[in-house]
Design a protein around this motif. Structure first.
Motif, mmCIF file in Angstrom:
data_model
loop_
_atom_site.group_PDB
_atom_site.id
_atom_site.type_symbol
_atom_site.label_atom_id
_atom_site.label_comp_id
_atom_site.label_asym_id
_atom_site.label_seq_id
_atom_site.Cartn_x
_atom_site.Cartn_y
_atom_site.Cartn_z
ATOM 1 N N SER A 1 0.829 -1.214 0.000
ATOM 2 C CA SER A 1 0.000 0.000 0.000
ATOM 3 C C SER A 1 0.863 1.263 0.000
ATOM 4 O O SER A 1 0.471 2.284 -0.574
ATOM 5 C CB SER A 1 -0.942 0.001 1.201
ATOM 6 N N ARG B 1 0.726 4.287 -2.814
ATOM 7 C CA ARG B 1 0.558 5.695 -2.451
ATOM 8 C C ARG B 1 1.675 6.569 -3.025
ATOM 9 O O ARG B 1 1.454 7.725 -3.373
ATOM 10 C CB ARG B 1 0.513 5.839 -0.931
ATOM 11 N N ALA C 1 2.274 8.052 -8.754
ATOM 12 C CA ALA C 1 1.300 8.992 -9.312
ATOM 13 C C ALA C 1 0.595 8.425 -10.535
ATOM 14 O O ALA C 1 -0.271 9.077 -11.118
ATOM 15 C CB ALA C 1 1.995 10.302 -9.686
ATOM 16 N N PRO D 1 -1.928 5.948 -12.802
ATOM 17 C CA PRO D 1 -3.266 5.381 -12.579
ATOM 18 C C PRO D 1 -3.151 3.985 -11.966
ATOM 19 O O PRO D 1 -2.231 3.226 -12.288
ATOM 20 C CB PRO D 1 -3.874 5.325 -13.987
ATOM 21 N N VAL D 2 -4.100 3.650 -11.103
ATOM 22 C CA VAL D 2 -3.993 2.379 -10.375
ATOM 23 C C VAL D 2 -4.006 1.181 -11.316
ATOM 24 O O VAL D 2 -3.339 0.169 -11.055
ATOM 25 C CB VAL D 2 -5.112 2.258 -9.317
ATOM 26 N N GLY E 1 -7.358 1.117 -6.017
ATOM 27 C CA GLY E 1 -8.223 2.280 -6.132
ATOM 28 C C GLY E 1 -8.711 2.769 -4.779
ATOM 29 O O GLY E 1 -8.876 3.974 -4.556
ATOM 30 N N ARG F 1 -6.804 5.510 -2.911
ATOM 31 C CA ARG F 1 -6.947 6.906 -3.332
ATOM 32 C C ARG F 1 -8.006 7.632 -2.512
ATOM 33 O O ARG F 1 -8.100 8.862 -2.579
ATOM 34 C CB ARG F 1 -7.322 6.979 -4.816
ATOM 35 N N PHE F 2 -8.821 6.880 -1.748
ATOM 36 C CA PHE F 2 -9.961 7.497 -1.066
ATOM 37 C C PHE F 2 -9.972 7.300 0.448
ATOM 38 O O PHE F 2 -10.483 8.144 1.176
ATOM 39 C CB PHE F 2 -11.271 6.940 -1.642
ATOM 40 N N SER G 1 -16.195 10.071 0.272
ATOM 41 C CA SER G 1 -15.011 9.560 -0.409
ATOM 42 C C SER G 1 -14.361 8.426 0.382
ATOM 43 O O SER G 1 -13.898 7.440 -0.199
ATOM 44 C CB SER G 1 -14.007 10.680 -0.652
ATOM 45 N N GLY H 1 -13.816 4.474 -0.645
ATOM 46 C CA GLY H 1 -12.590 3.700 -0.511
ATOM 47 C C GLY H 1 -12.808 2.409 0.249
ATOM 48 O O GLY H 1 -12.288 1.351 -0.134
#
Length: 315
Positions: free
Chosen positions: A26, A30, A33, A35-36, A89, A92-93, A151, A155
């Motif tokens: 993880s 993080r 940068a 896209p997942v 994904g 990101r949240f 958000s 997640g």
């Protein structure tokens, strides 16, 4: 344990290395940068490239694989790709601690699937653990209400879907692993997942390879540390430890990931989040205890249990 099965390094040290390795997953996501879906695709693609030199040793096994097993491996690869897509994904949240804690619901989804489709009985202790873990997961969602709002809930939901998809992947893998070696199964599942994610990225017109050296370094770290030094190491440890002992390692990832997120990302955990995660992990611990095979199992059952699982569990 026979003398020839002994290993010079204490096994608990190797287990700790594995837990730390998967906990970094993880953190690397993080740091990136990209896209997942691109992160997941390149992680899996690089893993297959690292495994490729050893593929020739399995030529006879590969040519004997039935078409039905190829199809099942392809579906398993799709589920693994979806797992990475949804779980990465989620980062990101929501927080690393919440995302990795919810991901530990995976063995519970596996049991539910085995109960529904394989008519496998559920023991009372496992059922109690399942209910406790679900309550803990719901509490995590409530604890996010005052932090990230909608958000954060998104997640948490994505992580839950990620746990479900990897559970489907594992259920398929348990069937296929009775006929295929861990290496062959893992290689082609990783390959199929990478190809499916590649098509997904191409359809979305995402850049597939035009990334900085820093990003490629992160992709490589994901392939080596959490995949090879994490999940593959756990598979290897199954030769020396009982399967349920190795499966308990799933409880170490949320703690390790939360500590790493605090040190490397400055991500704090509230007391409410910590309490909710503790309830969830306690429930998963009860579930794993209730799902253990009895020690009076026949020799054939013991041999089946000691077969390595696929190296593609969550994270």
């Amino acid at each position: 344990m026979k003398q020839r099965d002994r290993f010079p390094i204490p096994l608990w040290i190797l287990m700790l290395i594995g837990i730390i390795s998967i906990s970094f997953s993880s953190i690397f996501v993080r740091w990136s940068a990209a896209p997942v879906a691109v992160i997941a695709m390149n992680r899996l693609a690089l893993t297959t490239l690292l495994m490729l030199p050893l593929l020739g040793k399995h030529r006879k096994e590969i040519v004997s694989i039935r078409w039905r097993d190829w199809a099942l491996m392809f579906v398993s690869g799709i589920m693994l790709g979806l797992h990475f897509l949804f779980w990465m994904g989620s980062l990101r949240f929501t927080s690393v601690a919440n995302s990795t804690a919810i991901l530990t619901l995976e063995p519970i989804f596996v049991l539910v699937g085995a109960w529904l489709f394989l008519k496998q009985p559920v023991r009372p202790l496992a059922l109690s653990g399942m209910i406790t873990a679900m309550l803990g997961a719901a509490w995590i969602g409530l604890s996010d209400a005052g932090l990230g709002g909608d958000s954060a809930w998104l997640g948490d939901g994505l992580s839950c879907i990620g746990a479900f998809t990897v559970a489907v992947h594992i259920i398929l893998g348990k069937s296929l692993r009775t006929r295929l070696s861990a290496f062959v199964y893992s290689f082609f599942v990783f390959l199929f997942a990478a190809l499916v994610l590649g098509l997904y990225n191409a359809a979305g017109r995402q850049a597939l390879f035009a990334y900085s050296w820093k990003e490629w370094g992160i992709f490589l770290l994901l392939a080596v540390i959490p995949t090879l030094f994490g999940h593959y190491l756990f598979n290897w440890l199954l030769k020396y430890l009982r399967p349920e002992s190795v499966s308990m390692s799933v409880l170490g990832e949320p703690l390790g990931a939360a500590l790493l997120a605090y040190m490397l990302l400055g991500e704090a955990v509230t007391w409410l989040q910590a309490a909710a995660a503790a309830v969830l992990l306690f429930g998963v611990w009860l579930f794993l205890l209730g799902s253990r095979e009895p020690r009076t199992a026949s020799a054939s059952q013991e041999q089946t249990l000691k077969e390595p699982r696929q190296a593609s569990e969550p994270a």
